[in-house]
Design a protein around this motif. Structure first.
Motif, short mmCIF file in Angstrom:
data_model
loop_
_atom_site.label_atom_id
_atom_site.label_comp_id
_atom_site.label_asym_id
_atom_site.label_seq_id
_atom_site.Cartn_x
_atom_site.Cartn_y
_atom_site.Cartn_z
N VAL A 76 0.86 -1.19 0.00
CA VAL A 76 0.00 0.00 0.00
C VAL A 76 0.89 1.23 0.00
O VAL A 76 1.89 1.28 0.73
CB VAL A 76 -0.91 0.03 1.25
N VAL A 77 0.53 2.24 -0.82
CA VAL A 77 1.23 3.52 -0.80
C VAL A 77 0.42 4.48 0.06
O VAL A 77 -0.76 4.71 -0.20
CB VAL A 77 1.43 4.08 -2.22
N ILE A 78 1.04 5.02 1.09
CA ILE A 78 0.40 5.90 2.06
C ILE A 78 0.83 7.34 1.79
O ILE A 78 2.03 7.61 1.63
CB ILE A 78 0.80 5.52 3.50
N ASP A 79 -0.13 8.26 1.76
CA ASP A 79 0.17 9.68 1.65
C ASP A 79 0.53 10.18 3.05
O ASP A 79 -0.34 10.30 3.92
CB ASP A 79 -1.04 10.43 1.10
N GLY A 80 1.80 10.46 3.27
CA GLY A 80 2.27 10.89 4.57
C GLY A 80 1.69 12.22 5.03
O GLY A 80 1.76 12.56 6.20
N GLY A 81 1.11 12.97 4.12
CA GLY A 81 0.45 14.21 4.48
C GLY A 81 -0.94 14.00 5.03
O GLY A 81 -1.54 14.92 5.61
N GLN A 82 -1.48 12.81 4.90
CA GLN A 82 -2.83 12.49 5.36
C GLN A 82 -2.86 11.53 6.54
O GLN A 82 -3.75 11.57 7.37
CB GLN A 82 -3.65 11.87 4.21
N ILE A 83 -1.89 10.61 6.60
CA ILE A 83 -1.88 9.54 7.60
C ILE A 83 -0.53 9.53 8.32
O ILE A 83 0.52 9.58 7.69
CB ILE A 83 -2.10 8.16 6.94
N ILE A 84 -0.57 9.44 9.64
CA ILE A 84 0.65 9.27 10.42
C ILE A 84 0.73 7.80 10.81
O ILE A 84 -0.10 7.31 11.58
CB ILE A 84 0.64 10.15 11.68
N LEU A 85 1.70 7.10 10.26
CA LEU A 85 1.88 5.69 10.58
C LEU A 85 2.48 5.54 11.97
O LEU A 85 3.24 6.39 12.44
CB LEU A 85 2.78 5.03 9.53
N ILE A 86 2.13 4.44 12.62
CA ILE A 86 2.56 4.20 13.99
C ILE A 86 3.70 3.17 13.99
O ILE A 86 3.51 2.04 13.55
CB ILE A 86 1.38 3.67 14.85
N PRO A 87 4.88 3.57 14.44
CA PRO A 87 6.00 2.62 14.48
C PRO A 87 5.75 1.48 15.46
O PRO A 87 5.12 1.68 16.50
CB PRO A 87 7.19 3.46 14.96
N VAL A 88 6.24 0.31 15.11
CA VAL A 88 6.16 -0.87 15.98
C VAL A 88 7.59 -1.21 16.36
O VAL A 88 8.40 -1.55 15.51
CB VAL A 88 5.50 -2.05 15.25
N TYR A 89 7.89 -1.08 17.66
CA TYR A 89 9.24 -1.33 18.11
C TYR A 89 9.44 -2.73 18.69
O TYR A 89 10.53 -3.20 18.80
CB TYR A 89 9.64 -0.29 19.16
N ASN A 90 8.31 -3.38 19.06
CA ASN A 90 8.39 -4.71 19.64
C ASN A 90 7.13 -5.47 19.24
O ASN A 90 6.05 -5.13 19.67
CB ASN A 90 8.51 -4.63 21.17
N GLU A 91 7.30 -6.50 18.43
CA GLU A 91 6.15 -7.27 17.95
C GLU A 91 5.50 -8.10 19.04
O GLU A 91 4.36 -8.50 18.93
CB GLU A 91 6.58 -8.21 16.82
N ASN A 92 6.22 -8.46 20.07
CA ASN A 92 5.72 -9.38 21.08
C ASN A 92 4.75 -8.75 22.00
O ASN A 92 4.68 -7.79 22.53
CB ASN A 92 6.89 -9.99 21.86
#
Length: 61
Positions: free
Chosen positions: A45-61
């Motif tokens: 998926v291509v996300i428009d960074g001007g519209q959506i702020i993605l949430i980083p995942v630092y630990n999958e567990n």
């Protein structure tokens, strides 16, 4: 809002705040505010960074 996604680099893991069913995605590229992410359940998926702020995942567990 573009600046809020500017730190995302290829290989980083993220989630989409409005699409939790997509699961965790891996950033493929981040060019001029367009972030391409490969999500486990949705695919690429291509996300428009001007519209959506993605949430980083630092630990999958």
């Amino acid at each position: 809002m573009d600046e809020l996604n500017s730190f995302l680099e290829p290989g980083m893991l993220v989630t989409h705040p409005d699409e939790p069913d997509w699961g965790i995605g891996q950033v493929q590229s981040n060019i001029s505010g367009k972030v391409t992410v490969n999500f486990r359940e949705e695919g690429k998926v291509v996300i428009d960074g001007g519209q959506i702020i993605l949430i980083p995942v630092y630990n999958e567990n």
